[in-house]
Design a protein around this motif. Structure first.
Motif, mmCIF file in Angstrom:
data_model
loop_
_atom_site.group_PDB
_atom_site.id
_atom_site.type_symbol
_atom_site.label_atom_id
_atom_site.label_comp_id
_atom_site.label_asym_id
_atom_site.label_seq_id
_atom_site.Cartn_x
_atom_site.Cartn_y
_atom_site.Cartn_z
ATOM 1 N N UNK A 73 0.919 -0.942 0.205
ATOM 2 C CA UNK A 73 -0.380 0.034 -0.284
ATOM 3 C C UNK A 73 0.755 1.306 0.199
ATOM 4 N N UNK A 74 2.271 1.564 0.678
ATOM 5 C CA UNK A 74 2.522 2.615 0.871
ATOM 6 C C UNK A 74 3.306 2.411 -0.372
ATOM 7 N N UNK A 75 4.134 1.925 -1.590
ATOM 8 C CA UNK A 75 4.043 2.181 -2.328
ATOM 9 C C UNK A 75 3.394 2.463 -3.512
ATOM 10 N N UNK A 76 2.350 1.806 -3.658
ATOM 11 C CA UNK A 76 1.322 2.229 -4.239
ATOM 12 C C UNK A 76 1.091 3.892 -4.487
ATOM 13 N N UNK B 254 3.040 6.350 -2.449
ATOM 14 C CA UNK B 254 4.335 6.832 -2.825
ATOM 15 C C UNK B 254 4.421 7.239 -3.433
ATOM 16 N N UNK B 255 4.168 5.833 -4.976
ATOM 17 C CA UNK B 255 4.595 6.131 -6.842
ATOM 18 C C UNK B 255 3.526 7.052 -7.093
ATOM 19 N N UNK B 256 2.706 7.252 -6.335
ATOM 20 C CA UNK B 256 1.500 8.571 -7.313
ATOM 21 C C UNK B 256 1.459 9.786 -7.224
ATOM 22 N N UNK B 257 2.856 10.073 -5.816
ATOM 23 C CA UNK B 257 3.408 11.329 -5.936
ATOM 24 C C UNK B 257 5.029 11.734 -6.411
ATOM 25 N N UNK B 258 5.549 10.384 -6.794
ATOM 26 C CA UNK B 258 6.510 10.415 -6.211
ATOM 27 C C UNK B 258 7.375 8.944 -7.432
ATOM 28 N N UNK B 259 6.887 9.464 -9.353
ATOM 29 C CA UNK B 259 7.299 8.242 -9.779
ATOM 30 C C UNK B 259 9.106 7.422 -9.576
ATOM 31 N N UNK B 260 9.829 8.151 -9.172
ATOM 32 C CA UNK B 260 11.390 8.163 -9.678
ATOM 33 C C UNK B 260 11.967 8.395 -7.700
ATOM 34 N N UNK B 261 10.808 7.965 -6.673
ATOM 35 C CA UNK B 261 10.700 7.868 -5.862
ATOM 36 C C UNK B 261 12.015 6.438 -4.941
ATOM 37 N N UNK B 262 12.937 6.861 -3.981
ATOM 38 C CA UNK B 262 13.509 5.504 -2.952
ATOM 39 C C UNK B 262 12.938 5.579 -1.928
ATOM 40 N N UNK B 263 12.767 4.341 -1.295
ATOM 41 C CA UNK B 263 11.715 3.760 -0.360
ATOM 42 C C UNK B 263 12.788 3.333 0.996
ATOM 43 N N UNK B 264 12.699 3.662 1.684
ATOM 44 C CA UNK B 264 13.374 2.764 2.820
ATOM 45 C C UNK B 264 11.699 2.332 4.130
ATOM 46 N N UNK B 265 12.163 0.942 4.210
ATOM 47 C CA UNK B 265 11.280 0.444 5.492
ATOM 48 C C UNK B 265 11.741 0.375 6.438
ATOM 49 N N UNK B 266 11.166 0.784 7.594
ATOM 50 C CA UNK B 266 11.668 0.467 8.640
ATOM 51 C C UNK B 266 10.779 0.095 10.377
ATOM 52 N N UNK B 267 11.024 -1.282 10.899
ATOM 53 C CA UNK B 267 10.349 -0.509 11.971
ATOM 54 C C UNK B 267 10.386 0.741 13.082
#
Length: 361
Positions: free
Chosen positions: A97-100, A102-115
């Protein structure tokens, strides 16, 4: 960190039952000031990333029952940065869901996922490792996990076996092993081929989205049929109506362990998982006779290797106790051997919920 393409997703939707009874279903560990520092675990994790990224590039994934806690503890967080799931479905659908979004906001995004429940001892080194990680995934289509050199054979952690080198302190992942027996953990540490799995990983949004769609097509299929011009409120309503269709899978099992293009970066920021009593014991400063006393008023004699956490206003006198957890919260007092405590607590919580009801969990 100036790159406007970098984003972070903090996972804060778990029930935190491994730290029962101090972590309870109505107020789990990520929303507690566990150590008396003045900030909860979620707030400390948010503060850490707010030093590295624009604040509106930080997303919090949680459950709907905890959304108000997120709003109360992070009042400056924009509403559209809170992703509140209607039911529990583990971390793979959360990341999808987060990828979906964020990709709407910025298709060139880099994402870090953290607990949201970890100790970072060296904030500067963490920032350097995060910056290097973002550089790597922006230039390479891959998943990059952050690994820590083990300091002891800890059965409660996950382990990553490194393969061929792919850059400075970056290696192709050869294997994952989740919570091995102590004998195997000892072999892993002695081999010098394994890192602790921090649960933190990075990717560019294009590759991560493609990987999720290939390995878990049902996670995003329904969401992708929606209108690309939806408001965030319309997207949230769609997720509320359809989230039960998504599989109950962790991101480790659903994505990382099934993808062929996974790398690990050796990091040096000093790390500990705060998800279990044993993990907290190993991570915290010891007082006389190797006891760990967490924000509590106690008198301890002839006792060794215990972890103690009591409410404010309580005084405990402990004599002759070795290797135990002593924890009290509201209507529950737990006195339990520290060794194998995660399995024991899981059993106790399940039994108590059946026999005594939800008021005690």
């Amino acid at each position: 960190m100036a790159n406007e393409n970098n984003y972070c997703v903090i996972l804060a939707g778990g029930k935190g039952r491994r730290l029962w009874p101090c972590s309870r279903e109505k107020l789990p560990k990520q929303f507690i000031d566990f150590f008396g520092s003045g900030r909860t675990q979620l707030q400390q994790t948010y503060d850490r990333f707010a030093q590295l990224l624009p604040r509106d590039h930080i997303f919090i994934n949680t459950n709907q029952v905890y959304a108000d806690l997120v709003r109360d503890q992070l009042p400056d967080l924009p509403e559209e940065r809170i992703m509140a799931e209607p039911i529990y479905r583990n971390t793979a659908p959360s990341v999808a869901w987060a990828v979906h979004r964020i990709s709407r906001l910025n298709p060139n995004a880099n994402i870090m996922v953290s607990p949201s429940d970890q100790i970072v001892q060296d904030e500067r080194a963490f920032g350097d490792n995060v910056a290097e990680g973002f550089r790597f995934v922006s230039a390479n289509d891959c998943l990059l996990t952050m690994g820590i050199t083990p300091t002891r054979p800890e059965p409660g952690y996950g382990y990553i076996q490194k393969g061929d080198a792919a850059g400075q302190d970056v290696f192709k992942v050869k294997s994952f092993t989740e919570k091995p027996e102590r004998e195997f953990a000892t072999m892993f540490v002695q081999s010098k081929e394994f890192y602790w799995n921090t649960g933190i990983f990075l990717s560019n949004v294009r590759f991560l989205r493609s990987t999720i769609c290939n390995l878990l097509p049902c996670v995003l299929r329904e969401l992708d049929t929606g209108n690309p011009d939806w408001t965030f409120e319309e997207e949230n309503q769609f997720m509320t109506d359809h989230f039960s269709l998504y599989p109950n899978l962790s991101i480790d099992y659903g994505i990382l362990e099934r993808s062929e293009n996974v790398y690990v970066m050796k990091c040096g920021f000093g790390w500990a998982d705060l998800g279990t009593w044993h993990g907290i014991y190993e991570a915290m400063r010891k007082v006389d006779n190797d006891n760990v006393v967490i924000d509590s008023d106690v008198i301890v004699e002839n006792s060794r290797g215990n972890v103690i956490k009591l409410p404010a206003g309580r005084l405990a006198v402990i004599n002759g106790l070795d290797g135990y957890i002593v924890a009290e919260k509201d209507n529950v007092l737990l006195i339990c051997p520290k060794e194998d405590s995660s399995a024991l607590i899981r059993k106790y919580v399940n039994e108590i919920q059946i026999k005594k009801g939800d008021d005690f969990v």
